[in-house]
Design a protein around this motif. Structure first.
Motif, PDB file in Angstrom:
ATOM      1  N   ALA A  53       8.355  -2.361 -12.039  1.00 58.17           N
ATOM      2  CA  ALA A  53       8.766  -1.867 -13.354  1.00 58.17           C
ATOM      3  C   ALA A  53      10.124  -2.413 -13.776  1.00 58.17           C
ATOM      4  CB  ALA A  53       8.780  -0.341 -13.341  1.00 58.17           C
ATOM      5  N   GLY A  54      10.437  -3.618 -13.385  1.00 53.93           N
ATOM      6  CA  GLY A  54      11.713  -4.192 -13.781  1.00 53.93           C
ATOM      7  C   GLY A  54      12.757  -4.060 -12.694  1.00 53.93           C
ATOM      8  N   ASP A  55      13.996  -4.210 -13.083  1.00 56.95           N
ATOM      9  CA  ASP A  55      15.094  -4.229 -12.123  1.00 56.95           C
ATOM     10  C   ASP A  55      15.092  -3.026 -11.187  1.00 56.95           C
ATOM     11  OD1 ASP A  55      15.958  -6.597 -13.120  1.00 56.95           O
ATOM     12  OD2 ASP A  55      17.665  -5.770 -14.221  1.00 56.95           O
ATOM     13  N   GLY A  56      15.097  -3.308  -9.904  1.00 60.21           N
ATOM     14  CA  GLY A  56      15.282  -2.294  -8.881  1.00 60.21           C
ATOM     15  C   GLY A  56      14.074  -1.454  -8.520  1.00 60.21           C
ATOM     16  N   ALA A  57      12.980  -1.539  -9.235  1.00 50.88           N
ATOM     17  CA  ALA A  57      11.811  -0.698  -8.970  1.00 50.88           C
ATOM     18  C   ALA A  57      10.819  -1.453  -8.090  1.00 50.88           C
ATOM     19  CB  ALA A  57      11.143  -0.268 -10.270  1.00 50.88           C
ATOM     20  N   TYR A  58      10.527  -0.884  -6.914  1.00 50.71           N
ATOM     21  CA  TYR A  58       9.638  -1.537  -5.953  1.00 50.71           C
ATOM     22  C   TYR A  58       8.585  -0.563  -5.454  1.00 50.71           C
ATOM     23  CZ  TYR A  58      13.169  -5.122  -5.926  1.00 50.71           C
ATOM     24  OH  TYR A  58      14.034  -6.103  -6.320  1.00 50.71           O
ATOM     25  N   SER A  59       7.421  -1.097  -5.100  1.00 50.48           N
ATOM     26  CA  SER A  59       6.382  -0.252  -4.523  1.00 50.48           C
ATOM     27  C   SER A  59       5.586  -1.055  -3.498  1.00 50.48           C
ATOM     28  CB  SER A  59       5.445   0.296  -5.601  1.00 50.48           C
ATOM     29  OG  SER A  59       4.697  -0.745  -6.183  1.00 50.48           O
ATOM     30  N   TYR A  60       4.922  -0.310  -2.624  1.00 50.49           N
ATOM     31  CA  TYR A  60       4.034  -0.908  -1.633  1.00 50.49           C
ATOM     32  C   TYR A  60       2.826   0.011  -1.498  1.00 50.49           C
ATOM     33  CZ  TYR A  60       2.083  -2.758   2.639  1.00 50.49           C
ATOM     34  OH  TYR A  60       1.225  -3.303   3.553  1.00 50.49           O
ATOM     35  N   THR A  61       1.636  -0.550  -1.515  1.00 47.09           N
ATOM     36  CA  THR A  61       0.417   0.238  -1.362  1.00 47.09           C
ATOM     37  C   THR A  61      -0.014   0.192   0.091  1.00 47.09           C
ATOM     38  OG1 THR A  61      -0.232  -0.262  -3.633  1.00 47.09           O
ATOM     39  CG2 THR A  61      -1.952   0.550  -2.151  1.00 47.09           C
ATOM     40  N   LEU A  62      -0.066   1.361   0.700  1.00 47.48           N
ATOM     41  CA  LEU A  62      -0.405   1.498   2.110  1.00 47.48           C
ATOM     42  C   LEU A  62      -1.817   2.058   2.236  1.00 47.48           C
ATOM     43  CD1 LEU A  62       0.461   1.634   5.140  1.00 47.48           C
ATOM     44  CD2 LEU A  62       1.256   3.942   4.659  1.00 47.48           C
ATOM     45  N   GLY A  63      -2.674   1.359   2.946  1.00 49.83           N
ATOM     46  CA  GLY A  63      -4.008   1.861   3.246  1.00 49.83           C
ATOM     47  C   GLY A  63      -3.933   2.590   4.576  1.00 49.83           C
ATOM     48  N   ALA A  64      -3.832   3.892   4.546  1.00 47.12           N
ATOM     49  CA  ALA A  64      -3.611   4.678   5.770  1.00 47.12           C
ATOM     50  C   ALA A  64      -4.923   5.055   6.446  1.00 47.12           C
ATOM     51  CB  ALA A  64      -2.804   5.924   5.440  1.00 47.12           C
ATOM     52  N   ASN A  65      -5.937   4.224   6.319  1.00 49.81           N
ATOM     53  CA  ASN A  65      -7.218   4.546   6.911  1.00 49.81           C
ATOM     54  C   ASN A  65      -7.405   3.941   8.295  1.00 49.81           C
ATOM     55  OD1 ASN A  65      -7.432   1.917   6.116  1.00 49.81           O
ATOM     56  ND2 ASN A  65      -9.340   2.164   4.997  1.00 49.81           N
ATOM     57  N   ALA A  66      -6.401   3.234   8.794  1.00 46.36           N
ATOM     58  CA  ALA A  66      -6.531   2.604  10.109  1.00 46.36           C
ATOM     59  C   ALA A  66      -6.460   3.632  11.235  1.00 46.36           C
ATOM     60  CB  ALA A  66      -5.441   1.552  10.303  1.00 46.36           C
ATOM     61  N   GLN A  67      -5.652   4.667  11.050  1.00 45.13           N
ATOM     62  CA  GLN A  67      -5.478   5.699  12.078  1.00 45.13           C
ATOM     63  C   GLN A  67      -5.246   7.044  11.412  1.00 45.13           C
ATOM     64  OE1 GLN A  67      -2.280   4.899  14.831  1.00 45.13           O
ATOM     65  NE2 GLN A  67      -2.548   2.701  14.600  1.00 45.13           N
TER      66      GLN A  67
END
Length: 71
Positions: A53-67
């Motif tokens: 979303a522009g300066d400074g905004a970060y995200s990561y999508t985690l698929g927590a289905n491994a464990q």
């Protein structure tokens, strides 16, 4: 803070980075470390994180289905 998600859910982790003046900014270096229920840690570098979303905004999508368990 603890959140509960169903096994197999996709979880979006997000943050905004601010400088000393309180202005959202893009840092020179940014990492995210995720600890799985078995204690394994995985570190993701700046290029894997999404500047969403522009300066400074970060995200990561985690698929927590491994464990199942606490991530």
């Amino acid at each position: 803070m603890k959140n509960t998600f169903r096994y197999g859910s996709t979880i979006v982790l997000s943050t905004v980075v601010y400088n000393a003046a309180g202005v959202a900014t893009n840092p020179a270096d940014l990492t995210l470390t995720v600890r799985a229920p078995d204690g394994t840690e995985t570190t993701y570098a700046f290029g894997v994180l999404t500047d969403e979303a522009g300066d400074g905004a970060y995200s990561y999508t985690l698929g927590a289905n491994a464990q199942p368990g606490s991530w």
